[in-house]
Design a protein around this motif. Structure first.
Motif, PDB file in Angstrom:
ATOM      1  N   ALA A  28       2.446   3.509  23.293  1.00  0.00           N
ATOM      2  CA  ALA A  28       2.298   4.950  23.503  1.00  0.00           C
ATOM      3  C   ALA A  28       3.278   5.660  22.582  1.00  0.00           C
ATOM      4  O   ALA A  28       4.487   5.578  22.765  1.00  0.00           O
ATOM      5  N   ARG A  29       2.757   6.346  21.583  1.00  0.00           N
ATOM      6  CA  ARG A  29       3.584   7.034  20.583  1.00  0.00           C
ATOM      7  C   ARG A  29       3.719   8.506  20.931  1.00  0.00           C
ATOM      8  O   ARG A  29       2.736   9.174  21.200  1.00  0.00           O
ATOM      9  N   GLN A  37      -1.120   3.735  19.850  1.00  0.00           N
ATOM     10  CA  GLN A  37      -1.203   2.967  18.618  1.00  0.00           C
ATOM     11  C   GLN A  37      -1.477   1.519  19.001  1.00  0.00           C
ATOM     12  O   GLN A  37      -1.028   1.050  20.048  1.00  0.00           O
ATOM     13  N   ILE A  38      -2.239   0.828  18.173  1.00  0.00           N
ATOM     14  CA  ILE A  38      -2.593  -0.553  18.462  1.00  0.00           C
ATOM     15  C   ILE A  38      -2.169  -1.462  17.320  1.00  0.00           C
ATOM     16  O   ILE A  38      -1.984  -1.015  16.190  1.00  0.00           O
ATOM     17  N   GLU A  90      -4.530  -1.569  12.532  1.00  0.00           N
ATOM     18  CA  GLU A  90      -5.446  -0.734  13.297  1.00  0.00           C
ATOM     19  C   GLU A  90      -6.866  -0.883  12.790  1.00  0.00           C
ATOM     20  O   GLU A  90      -7.804  -0.503  13.474  1.00  0.00           O
ATOM     21  N   GLU A  91      -6.996  -1.410  11.577  1.00  0.00           N
ATOM     22  CA  GLU A  91      -8.319  -1.684  11.022  1.00  0.00           C
ATOM     23  C   GLU A  91      -8.203  -2.791   9.982  1.00  0.00           C
ATOM     24  O   GLU A  91      -7.124  -3.057   9.460  1.00  0.00           O
ATOM     25  N   GLU A 135       7.450   1.252  23.371  1.00  0.00           N
ATOM     26  CA  GLU A 135       7.508  -0.197  23.255  1.00  0.00           C
ATOM     27  C   GLU A 135       6.095  -0.777  23.186  1.00  0.00           C
ATOM     28  O   GLU A 135       5.153  -0.209  23.732  1.00  0.00           O
ATOM     29  N   TRP A 136       5.971  -1.883  22.490  1.00  0.00           N
ATOM     30  CA  TRP A 136       4.685  -2.567  22.400  1.00  0.00           C
ATOM     31  C   TRP A 136       4.476  -3.382  23.656  1.00  0.00           C
ATOM     32  O   TRP A 136       5.387  -4.070  24.126  1.00  0.00           O
TER      33      TRP A 136
END
Length: 189
Positions: A28-29, A37-38, A90-91, A135-136
């Protein structure tokens, strides 16, 4: 660095050998790019030369200056060249048969901000509130938290697959579990 098939034989650095052991990371940015963000390390691939999805799934093991590597199509032997944006995945952009295909993981795996907003509306689960330090976190952990909040067990939710792409029809285990949870929550985007 590179891309290689997850085949149940070769282990990665973390000892994982099968697609069920791979996850998707979300963050969560709140600064710069506001939203979820992934970072994706497991991917399906598609050959634009023979117009078929490759068998199995592939581990995206990083890139050097955006160059990920290449794999051979397991249908027609065409080389599929893969590039990314060099940092967070992300891609994935692939080239085969003189054609380009962009795998946008937000759309492919249903991880767009609109989905997270609907989850918050339906369940009260707020990724930004739970993970405010940017945090991821593995998607599987997020799914467990949503299930706990909704008083449901993830393994009791029947399988479901969204048709998120006109080319990709088979998805990794983690994506299918995510799709099933979204369907259970009646979040249909």
């Amino acid at each position: 660095m590179g891309i290689w098939e997850i085949d149940g034989i070769r282990q990665d650095r973390k000892g994982r050998k099968s697609e069920e052991e791979f996850d998707l990371l979300v963050c969560a940015r709140k600064i710069k790019k506001i939203g979820v963000q992934i970072d994706v390390e497991i991917t399906p691939l598609y050959c634009m030369n023979c117009n078929k999805q490759l068998e199995g799934f592939y581990k995206h093991d990083g890139s050097r200056y955006g160059q990920v590597g290449s794999v051979q199509c397991n249908h027609c032997d065409e080389e599929i060249r893969c590039v990314d944006h060099d940092n967070i995945v992300e891609e994935l952009i692939t080239y085969s048969g003189n054609q380009k295909l962009v795998l946008d993981y937000y759309k492919l795996y249903k991880l767009e901000n609109e989905v997270w907003n609907k989850i918050k509306e339906k369940t009260g689960y707020d990724l930004f509130q739970r993970y405010s330090n940017e945090e991821w976190v593995p998607l599987h952990n997020v799914m467990d938290e949503i299930c706990t909040l909704c008083n449901v067990r993830l393994d009791e939710i029947p399988p479901y697959t969204y048709n998120t792409s006109d080319k990709i029809k088979k998805f990794p285990y983690i994506a299918n579990k995510w799709f099933a949870l979204l369907h259970y929550l009646e979040i249909d985007i």
